[in-house]
Write a protein that holds these residues in place. Structure first.
Motif, PDB file in Angstrom:
ATOM      1  N   THR A  29      42.424 -28.050 -17.423  1.00 31.39           N
ATOM      2  CA  THR A  29      43.279 -28.850 -18.140  1.00 31.39           C
ATOM      3  C   THR A  29      44.610 -28.869 -17.293  1.00 31.39           C
ATOM      4  O   THR A  29      45.145 -27.890 -16.570  1.00 31.39           O
ATOM      5  N   VAL A  30      45.096 -30.143 -17.000  1.00 29.38           N
ATOM      6  CA  VAL A  30      46.426 -30.194 -16.461  1.00 29.38           C
ATOM      7  C   VAL A  30      47.433 -30.445 -17.412  1.00 29.38           C
ATOM      8  O   VAL A  30      47.350 -31.383 -18.288  1.00 29.38           O
ATOM      9  N   ARG A  31      48.648 -29.406 -17.246  1.00 33.35           N
ATOM     10  CA  ARG A  31      49.726 -29.726 -18.417  1.00 33.35           C
ATOM     11  C   ARG A  31      51.118 -29.446 -17.642  1.00 33.35           C
ATOM     12  O   ARG A  31      51.129 -28.566 -16.701  1.00 33.35           O
ATOM     13  N   ARG A  32      51.972 -29.987 -18.042  1.00 31.73           N
ATOM     14  CA  ARG A  32      53.230 -29.902 -17.763  1.00 31.73           C
ATOM     15  C   ARG A  32      53.882 -28.775 -18.231  1.00 31.73           C
ATOM     16  O   ARG A  32      53.699 -28.323 -19.280  1.00 31.73           O
ATOM     17  N   ARG A  33      54.729 -27.873 -17.271  1.00 37.17           N
ATOM     18  CA  ARG A  33      55.408 -26.663 -17.529  1.00 37.17           C
ATOM     19  C   ARG A  33      56.943 -27.166 -17.774  1.00 37.17           C
ATOM     20  O   ARG A  33      57.770 -27.391 -16.464  1.00 37.17           O
ATOM     21  N   PRO A  34      57.300 -27.338 -18.847  1.00 36.80           N
ATOM     22  CA  PRO A  34      58.605 -28.076 -18.942  1.00 36.80           C
ATOM     23  C   PRO A  34      59.676 -26.750 -18.323  1.00 36.80           C
ATOM     24  O   PRO A  34      60.922 -27.101 -17.701  1.00 36.80           O
ATOM     25  N   ASP A  35      59.443 -25.705 -18.424  1.00 34.27           N
ATOM     26  CA  ASP A  35      60.382 -24.610 -17.895  1.00 34.27           C
ATOM     27  C   ASP A  35      60.628 -24.689 -16.368  1.00 34.27           C
ATOM     28  O   ASP A  35      61.669 -24.365 -15.966  1.00 34.27           O
ATOM     29  N   LEU A  36      59.565 -25.030 -15.601  1.00 26.37           N
ATOM     30  CA  LEU A  36      59.626 -25.237 -14.388  1.00 26.37           C
ATOM     31  C   LEU A  36      59.446 -26.366 -13.662  1.00 26.37           C
ATOM     32  O   LEU A  36      59.659 -26.723 -12.561  1.00 26.37           O
ATOM     33  N   GLN A  37      59.380 -27.505 -14.501  1.00 21.56           N
ATOM     34  CA  GLN A  37      59.315 -28.938 -14.170  1.00 21.56           C
ATOM     35  C   GLN A  37      58.147 -29.167 -13.288  1.00 21.56           C
ATOM     36  O   GLN A  37      58.372 -30.040 -12.246  1.00 21.56           O
ATOM     37  N   VAL A  38      57.094 -28.474 -13.371  1.00 20.76           N
ATOM     38  CA  VAL A  38      55.908 -29.033 -12.459  1.00 20.76           C
ATOM     39  C   VAL A  38      54.601 -28.995 -13.672  1.00 20.76           C
ATOM     40  O   VAL A  38      54.812 -28.640 -14.736  1.00 20.76           O
ATOM     41  N   GLU A  40      50.670 -27.581 -14.205  1.00 26.20           N
ATOM     42  CA  GLU A  40      49.835 -26.396 -13.716  1.00 26.20           C
ATOM     43  C   GLU A  40      48.443 -26.923 -14.302  1.00 26.20           C
ATOM     44  O   GLU A  40      48.148 -27.683 -15.052  1.00 26.20           O
ATOM     45  N   VAL A  41      47.359 -26.200 -13.475  1.00 29.97           N
ATOM     46  CA  VAL A  41      46.118 -26.179 -13.904  1.00 29.97           C
ATOM     47  C   VAL A  41      45.515 -24.871 -14.711  1.00 29.97           C
ATOM     48  O   VAL A  41      45.702 -23.898 -13.930  1.00 29.97           O
ATOM     49  N   VAL A  42      44.944 -25.177 -15.657  1.00 34.86           N
ATOM     50  CA  VAL A  42      44.472 -24.077 -16.580  1.00 34.86           C
ATOM     51  C   VAL A  42      42.963 -24.299 -16.935  1.00 34.86           C
ATOM     52  O   VAL A  42      42.735 -25.415 -17.501  1.00 34.86           O
ATOM     53  N   PRO A  43      41.994 -23.372 -16.490  1.00 34.60           N
ATOM     54  CA  PRO A  43      40.746 -23.472 -16.828  1.00 34.60           C
ATOM     55  C   PRO A  43      40.713 -23.308 -18.310  1.00 34.60           C
ATOM     56  O   PRO A  43      41.420 -22.586 -18.968  1.00 34.60           O
ATOM     57  N   ARG A  44      39.488 -23.955 -18.916  1.00 40.28           N
ATOM     58  CA  ARG A  44      39.485 -23.862 -20.385  1.00 40.28           C
ATOM     59  C   ARG A  44      37.871 -23.648 -20.644  1.00 40.28           C
ATOM     60  O   ARG A  44      37.187 -24.372 -19.933  1.00 40.28           O
ATOM     61  N   ILE A  45      37.728 -22.567 -21.065  1.00 43.24           N
ATOM     62  CA  ILE A  45      35.961 -22.293 -21.226  1.00 43.24           C
ATOM     63  C   ILE A  45      35.857 -22.265 -22.803  1.00 43.24           C
ATOM     64  O   ILE A  45      36.532 -21.702 -23.652  1.00 43.24           O
ATOM     65  N   ASP A  46      34.631 -23.101 -23.017  1.00 45.17           N
ATOM     66  CA  ASP A  46      34.255 -23.464 -24.501  1.00 45.17           C
ATOM     67  C   ASP A  46      35.483 -23.634 -25.296  1.00 45.17           C
ATOM     68  O   ASP A  46      35.663 -23.223 -26.254  1.00 45.17           O
ATOM     69  N   GLY A  47      36.191 -24.486 -24.891  1.00 47.03           N
ATOM     70  CA  GLY A  47      37.398 -24.858 -25.441  1.00 47.03           C
ATOM     71  C   GLY A  47      38.849 -24.147 -25.466  1.00 47.03           C
ATOM     72  O   GLY A  47      39.665 -24.485 -25.941  1.00 47.03           O
ATOM     73  N   VAL A  69      51.478 -12.900 -19.507  1.00 43.40           N
ATOM     74  CA  VAL A  69      51.849 -12.667 -18.111  1.00 43.40           C
ATOM     75  C   VAL A  69      51.154 -13.545 -17.453  1.00 43.40           C
ATOM     76  O   VAL A  69      51.560 -13.545 -16.102  1.00 43.40           O
ATOM     77  N   TYR A  70      50.196 -14.258 -17.613  1.00 43.63           N
ATOM     78  CA  TYR A  70      49.812 -15.203 -16.646  1.00 43.63           C
ATOM     79  C   TYR A  70      50.034 -16.680 -17.049  1.00 43.63           C
ATOM     80  O   TYR A  70      50.563 -17.139 -18.150  1.00 43.63           O
ATOM     81  N   GLY A  71      50.078 -17.470 -15.975  1.00 48.99           N
ATOM     82  CA  GLY A  71      50.277 -18.799 -16.030  1.00 48.99           C
ATOM     83  C   GLY A  71      49.288 -19.602 -15.213  1.00 48.99           C
ATOM     84  O   GLY A  71      48.268 -18.950 -14.717  1.00 48.99           O
ATOM     85  N   GLY A  72      49.144 -21.056 -15.360  1.00 50.16           N
ATOM     86  CA  GLY A  72      48.028 -21.864 -14.675  1.00 50.16           C
ATOM     87  C   GLY A  72      48.346 -21.627 -13.180  1.00 50.16           C
ATOM     88  O   GLY A  72      49.702 -21.465 -12.884  1.00 50.16           O
ATOM     89  N   LEU A  73      47.714 -22.357 -12.533  1.00 50.33           N
ATOM     90  CA  LEU A  73      47.929 -22.380 -10.692  1.00 50.33           C
ATOM     91  C   LEU A  73      48.585 -23.909 -10.657  1.00 50.33           C
ATOM     92  O   LEU A  73      48.437 -24.842 -11.580  1.00 50.33           O
ATOM     93  N   ILE A  74      49.610 -23.572 -10.006  1.00 53.57           N
ATOM     94  CA  ILE A  74      50.452 -24.643  -9.833  1.00 53.57           C
ATOM     95  C   ILE A  74      50.492 -25.099  -8.516  1.00 53.57           C
ATOM     96  O   ILE A  74      50.977 -24.608  -7.588  1.00 53.57           O
ATOM     97  N   PRO A  75      49.661 -26.359  -8.153  1.00 51.17           N
ATOM     98  CA  PRO A  75      49.618 -26.874  -6.779  1.00 51.17           C
ATOM     99  C   PRO A  75      50.871 -27.132  -5.937  1.00 51.17           C
ATOM    100  O   PRO A  75      50.906 -26.995  -4.609  1.00 51.17           O
ATOM    101  N   ALA A 156      33.409 -31.547 -14.434  1.00 47.75           N
ATOM    102  CA  ALA A 156      34.678 -30.914 -14.820  1.00 47.75           C
ATOM    103  C   ALA A 156      35.731 -31.141 -13.672  1.00 47.75           C
ATOM    104  O   ALA A 156      36.861 -31.318 -13.756  1.00 47.75           O
ATOM    105  N   LEU A 157      35.239 -30.590 -12.454  1.00 43.89           N
ATOM    106  CA  LEU A 157      36.040 -30.687 -11.282  1.00 43.89           C
ATOM    107  C   LEU A 157      36.190 -32.074 -10.689  1.00 43.89           C
ATOM    108  O   LEU A 157      37.145 -32.692 -10.538  1.00 43.89           O
ATOM    109  N   GLY A 158      35.387 -33.144 -10.978  1.00 48.97           N
ATOM    110  CA  GLY A 158      35.423 -34.350 -10.578  1.00 48.97           C
ATOM    111  C   GLY A 158      36.584 -35.087 -11.669  1.00 48.97           C
ATOM    112  O   GLY A 158      37.398 -35.856 -11.264  1.00 48.97           O
TER     113      GLY A 158
END
Length: 168
Positions: A29-38, A40-47, A69-75, A156-158
């Motif tokens: 899942t790619v989603r916007r982090r409004p707090d950081l204005q970037v 992030e990529v977050v894996p989703r397992i079984d929804g 305490v965790y966040g997604g990866l921010i390219p 999913a990677l594609g």
């Protein structure tokens, strides 16, 4: 019929809710982090977002700090290289032999990374041997392993690569 836990890839494993299970379905899942204005990529397992799964596991195991305490990866913040190669476990200079699948909630992957070993077999992708590098005594043996169909994982990677992650 097998017992309460299913055998696979030489391991006992449970589903994303901690229940016995088999192959998982992965999405990125790619989603916007409004707090950081970037973005992030977050894996989703079984929804379920991996963020929620690890929060539930660490909190339920009495680990501190835990929960949010965790966040997604921010390219935009780290040179992961091609994201498909990153999530296939290609070696990442500076992070060691395992792969960061989550970073810190602050946005910096090295601050609080959730690391895992990503192994490719004939028709499986396996995430196991999770660790929090800043808390080496934590026991993540009951978290995973997660087994994915290699073809579905590739799809999913594609899909992830088709998302344009643009930063302002």
């Amino acid at each position: 019929m097998k017992g309460p836990e299913t055998e696979g890839h030489g391991h006992r494993y449970q589903d994303a809710r901690g229940m016995p299970g088999g192959l998982r379905v992965i999405e990125f899942t790619v989603r916007r982090r409004p707090d950081l204005q970037v973005h992030e990529v977050v894996p989703r397992i079984d929804g379920h977002l991996l963020l929620d799964l690890i929060d539930r596991f660490e909190t339920g195991s009495g680990m501190r700090p835990a929960g949010d305490v965790y966040g997604g990866l921010i390219p935009a913040y780290y040179r992961y290289g091609p994201l498909d190669e990153h999530f296939l476990g290609k070696e990442n200079s500076g992070l060691g032999p395992k792969t960061a699948v989550l970073g810190c909630e602050c946005g910096e992957v090295g601050c609080w990374p959730l690391m895992t070993r990503i192994t490719l077999t004939g028709d499986l992708v396996v995430w196991d041997a999770f660790e929090q590098v800043h808390r080496p005594n934590r026991d993540y043996a009951a978290f995973g392993p997660f087994l994915f169909d290699r073809a579905q994982y590739g799809q999913a990677l594609g899909a992830l690569l088709r998302v344009e992650i643009e930063e302002e």
